[in-house]
Design a protein around this motif. Sequence first.
Motif, PDB file in Angstrom:
ATOM      1  N   ASN A  19       1.508   1.676 -10.392  1.00  0.00           N
ATOM      2  CA  ASN A  19       0.827   1.404 -11.579  1.00  0.00           C
ATOM      3  C   ASN A  19       0.175   2.540 -11.877  1.00  0.00           C
ATOM      4  O   ASN A  19      -0.343   2.604 -13.133  1.00  0.00           O
ATOM      5  N   ARG A  20       0.297   3.590 -11.292  1.00  0.00           N
ATOM      6  CA  ARG A  20      -0.122   5.010 -11.468  1.00  0.00           C
ATOM      7  C   ARG A  20       0.848   6.070 -11.204  1.00  0.00           C
ATOM      8  O   ARG A  20       0.705   6.910 -10.441  1.00  0.00           O
ATOM      9  N   PRO A  21       1.917   5.985 -12.100  1.00  0.00           N
ATOM     10  CA  PRO A  21       3.007   7.013 -12.019  1.00  0.00           C
ATOM     11  C   PRO A  21       2.487   8.600 -12.273  1.00  0.00           C
ATOM     12  O   PRO A  21       3.045   9.120 -11.321  1.00  0.00           O
ATOM     13  N   GLU A  22       1.562   8.519 -12.866  1.00  0.00           N
ATOM     14  CA  GLU A  22       1.281  10.004 -13.278  1.00  0.00           C
ATOM     15  C   GLU A  22       0.692  10.843 -12.164  1.00  0.00           C
ATOM     16  O   GLU A  22       0.818  11.861 -11.712  1.00  0.00           O
ATOM     17  N   GLU A  23      -0.316   9.895 -11.712  1.00  0.00           N
ATOM     18  CA  GLU A  23      -1.176  10.356 -10.488  1.00  0.00           C
ATOM     19  C   GLU A  23      -0.233  10.631  -9.318  1.00  0.00           C
ATOM     20  O   GLU A  23      -0.283  11.632  -8.566  1.00  0.00           O
ATOM     21  N   LEU A  24       0.626   9.800  -9.040  1.00  0.00           N
ATOM     22  CA  LEU A  24       1.559   9.717  -7.942  1.00  0.00           C
ATOM     23  C   LEU A  24       2.551  11.054  -8.103  1.00  0.00           C
ATOM     24  O   LEU A  24       2.720  11.976  -7.063  1.00  0.00           O
ATOM     25  N   ALA A  25       3.013  11.201  -9.435  1.00  0.00           N
ATOM     26  CA  ALA A  25       3.812  12.574  -9.441  1.00  0.00           C
ATOM     27  C   ALA A  25       3.157  13.693  -9.220  1.00  0.00           C
ATOM     28  O   ALA A  25       3.461  14.499  -8.935  1.00  0.00           O
ATOM     29  N   GLU A  26       1.887  13.626  -9.824  1.00  0.00           N
ATOM     30  CA  GLU A  26       0.910  14.973  -9.718  1.00  0.00           C
ATOM     31  C   GLU A  26       0.689  15.311  -8.127  1.00  0.00           C
ATOM     32  O   GLU A  26       1.072  16.312  -7.733  1.00  0.00           O
ATOM     33  N   ALA A  27       0.520  14.193  -7.486  1.00  0.00           N
ATOM     34  CA  ALA A  27       0.339  14.297  -6.094  1.00  0.00           C
ATOM     35  C   ALA A  27       1.662  15.046  -5.311  1.00  0.00           C
ATOM     36  O   ALA A  27       1.462  15.901  -4.610  1.00  0.00           O
ATOM     37  N   LEU A  28       2.693  14.154  -5.491  1.00  0.00           N
ATOM     38  CA  LEU A  28       4.022  14.891  -4.921  1.00  0.00           C
ATOM     39  C   LEU A  28       4.147  16.211  -5.197  1.00  0.00           C
ATOM     40  O   LEU A  28       4.760  16.970  -4.507  1.00  0.00           O
ATOM     41  N   ARG A  29       4.028  16.463  -6.710  1.00  0.00           N
ATOM     42  CA  ARG A  29       4.412  17.977  -7.225  1.00  0.00           C
ATOM     43  C   ARG A  29       3.594  18.989  -6.541  1.00  0.00           C
ATOM     44  O   ARG A  29       4.063  20.074  -6.269  1.00  0.00           O
ATOM     45  N   THR A  30       2.348  18.669  -6.363  1.00  0.00           N
ATOM     46  CA  THR A  30       1.381  19.629  -5.571  1.00  0.00           C
ATOM     47  C   THR A  30       1.806  19.658  -4.361  1.00  0.00           C
ATOM     48  O   THR A  30       1.591  20.935  -3.868  1.00  0.00           O
ATOM     49  N   LEU A  31       2.385  18.702  -3.456  1.00  0.00           N
ATOM     50  CA  LEU A  31       3.081  18.970  -2.429  1.00  0.00           C
ATOM     51  C   LEU A  31       4.320  19.712  -2.129  1.00  0.00           C
ATOM     52  O   LEU A  31       4.694  19.863  -1.153  1.00  0.00           O
ATOM     53  N   GLY A  32       5.029  20.146  -3.356  1.00  0.00           N
ATOM     54  CA  GLY A  32       6.326  20.673  -3.311  1.00  0.00           C
ATOM     55  C   GLY A  32       7.497  19.876  -3.620  1.00  0.00           C
ATOM     56  O   GLY A  32       8.648  20.261  -3.272  1.00  0.00           O
ATOM     57  N   LEU A  61       7.913  14.197   3.693  1.00  0.00           N
ATOM     58  CA  LEU A  61       8.094  14.973   2.611  1.00  0.00           C
ATOM     59  C   LEU A  61       9.451  15.898   2.757  1.00  0.00           C
ATOM     60  O   LEU A  61       9.955  15.943   1.718  1.00  0.00           O
ATOM     61  N   ASN A  62       9.550  16.548   3.865  1.00  0.00           N
ATOM     62  CA  ASN A  62      10.537  17.593   3.778  1.00  0.00           C
ATOM     63  C   ASN A  62      11.902  16.785   3.787  1.00  0.00           C
ATOM     64  O   ASN A  62      12.867  17.383   3.647  1.00  0.00           O
ATOM     65  N   GLU A  63      11.668  15.468   4.012  1.00  0.00           N
ATOM     66  CA  GLU A  63      13.291  14.583   4.016  1.00  0.00           C
ATOM     67  C   GLU A  63      13.433  14.409   2.430  1.00  0.00           C
ATOM     68  O   GLU A  63      14.484  13.685   2.189  1.00  0.00           O
ATOM     69  N   SER A  70       0.954  -1.051   0.080  1.00  0.00           N
ATOM     70  CA  SER A  70       0.022  -0.055  -0.039  1.00  0.00           C
ATOM     71  C   SER A  70       0.854   1.140   0.014  1.00  0.00           C
ATOM     72  O   SER A  70       1.779   1.425   0.973  1.00  0.00           O
ATOM     73  N   ILE A  71       0.757   2.051  -0.933  1.00  0.00           N
ATOM     74  CA  ILE A  71       1.353   3.615  -0.942  1.00  0.00           C
ATOM     75  C   ILE A  71       0.307   4.530  -0.654  1.00  0.00           C
ATOM     76  O   ILE A  71      -0.787   4.540  -1.329  1.00  0.00           O
ATOM     77  N   GLU A  72       0.479   5.527   0.151  1.00  0.00           N
ATOM     78  CA  GLU A  72      -0.277   6.530   0.708  1.00  0.00           C
ATOM     79  C   GLU A  72       0.431   7.830   0.845  1.00  0.00           C
ATOM     80  O   GLU A  72       1.646   7.742   1.551  1.00  0.00           O
ATOM     81  N   VAL A  73       0.195   8.934   0.351  1.00  0.00           N
ATOM     82  CA  VAL A  73       0.616  10.280   0.512  1.00  0.00           C
ATOM     83  C   VAL A  73      -0.258  10.952   1.111  1.00  0.00           C
ATOM     84  O   VAL A  73      -1.627  11.383   0.464  1.00  0.00           O
ATOM     85  N   GLU A  81      -0.526  14.979   3.537  1.00  0.00           N
ATOM     86  CA  GLU A  81       0.051  16.295   3.687  1.00  0.00           C
ATOM     87  C   GLU A  81       1.439  16.404   3.964  1.00  0.00           C
ATOM     88  O   GLU A  81       2.362  17.184   3.805  1.00  0.00           O
ATOM     89  N   GLU A  82       2.007  15.324   4.868  1.00  0.00           N
ATOM     90  CA  GLU A  82       3.307  15.456   5.493  1.00  0.00           C
ATOM     91  C   GLU A  82       4.215  14.341   5.206  1.00  0.00           C
ATOM     92  O   GLU A  82       5.347  14.196   5.387  1.00  0.00           O
ATOM     93  N   THR A  83       3.431  13.049   4.777  1.00  0.00           N
ATOM     94  CA  THR A  83       4.381  11.785   4.651  1.00  0.00           C
ATOM     95  C   THR A  83       3.796  11.121   3.380  1.00  0.00           C
ATOM     96  O   THR A  83       2.785  11.116   2.945  1.00  0.00           O
ATOM     97  N   LEU A  84       4.782   9.993   3.164  1.00  0.00           N
ATOM     98  CA  LEU A  84       4.556   9.304   2.294  1.00  0.00           C
ATOM     99  C   LEU A  84       4.847   7.818   2.936  1.00  0.00           C
ATOM    100  O   LEU A  84       5.695   7.592   3.500  1.00  0.00           O
ATOM    101  N   LYS A  85       3.619   6.964   2.817  1.00  0.00           N
ATOM    102  CA  LYS A  85       3.915   5.719   3.822  1.00  0.00           C
ATOM    103  C   LYS A  85       3.642   4.449   2.842  1.00  0.00           C
ATOM    104  O   LYS A  85       2.959   4.327   1.681  1.00  0.00           O
ATOM    105  N   ILE A  86       4.655   3.562   2.844  1.00  0.00           N
ATOM    106  CA  ILE A  86       4.594   2.257   2.255  1.00  0.00           C
ATOM    107  C   ILE A  86       4.487   1.267   3.388  1.00  0.00           C
ATOM    108  O   ILE A  86       5.137   0.976   4.156  1.00  0.00           O
ATOM    109  N   ARG A  87       3.546   0.141   2.938  1.00  0.00           N
ATOM    110  CA  ARG A  87       3.064  -0.804   3.908  1.00  0.00           C
ATOM    111  C   ARG A  87       2.781  -2.187   3.192  1.00  0.00           C
ATOM    112  O   ARG A  87       2.231  -1.980   2.220  1.00  0.00           O
TER     113      ARG A  87
END
Length: 149
Positions: free
Chosen positions: A128-141, A84-86, A60-63, A65-71
């Motif tokens: 499996n959704r690289p475009e959506e992940l990239a957009e979410a991360l870019r949105t958060l800076g 995210l600030n790391e 599971s990958i979850e982003v 406002e502050e973290t990216l979690k992999i479980r």
Amino acid sequence: MVAIYSETVRSWKMLLIMFPAFISMAIGIGASYMVGENVTPLLIIFPPVMVIVLDLMQLSIEVDEETLKIRSTLGLLARKTIRLNEIKLVKISKGWMSCSGMIHYTYPGKACVLIERTKGWSISFTTNRPEELAEALRTLGVPVVGGSP
């Protein structure tokens, strides 16, 4: 925190590969018991092996406002939280075997994500959704290379 991005990457192939091993172990334990052998060591080892395989069947990958979690499924073997600030840089490459970090979670998928951190080891995982992940991360800076169509 509310998840901005959430995805589950599954590997049913692992279950298909391990199914014959599970059946063989069960038959072996049964046959050993029938002929009077001590099956205690087998009974001790069999459940943890099953739990490990079932735990590693999905990621599971979850982003938020502050973290990216992999479980992993149960969170026993694969469990990583990255603030995210790391994150120094995120590289998204086509193909699930196209990158590898010091900590690497690989499942068959569309793309590989490599996270370079300001401190600590780099981490990579499959999506499996690289475009959506990239957009979410870019949105958060977070600086992202790749992941665009």
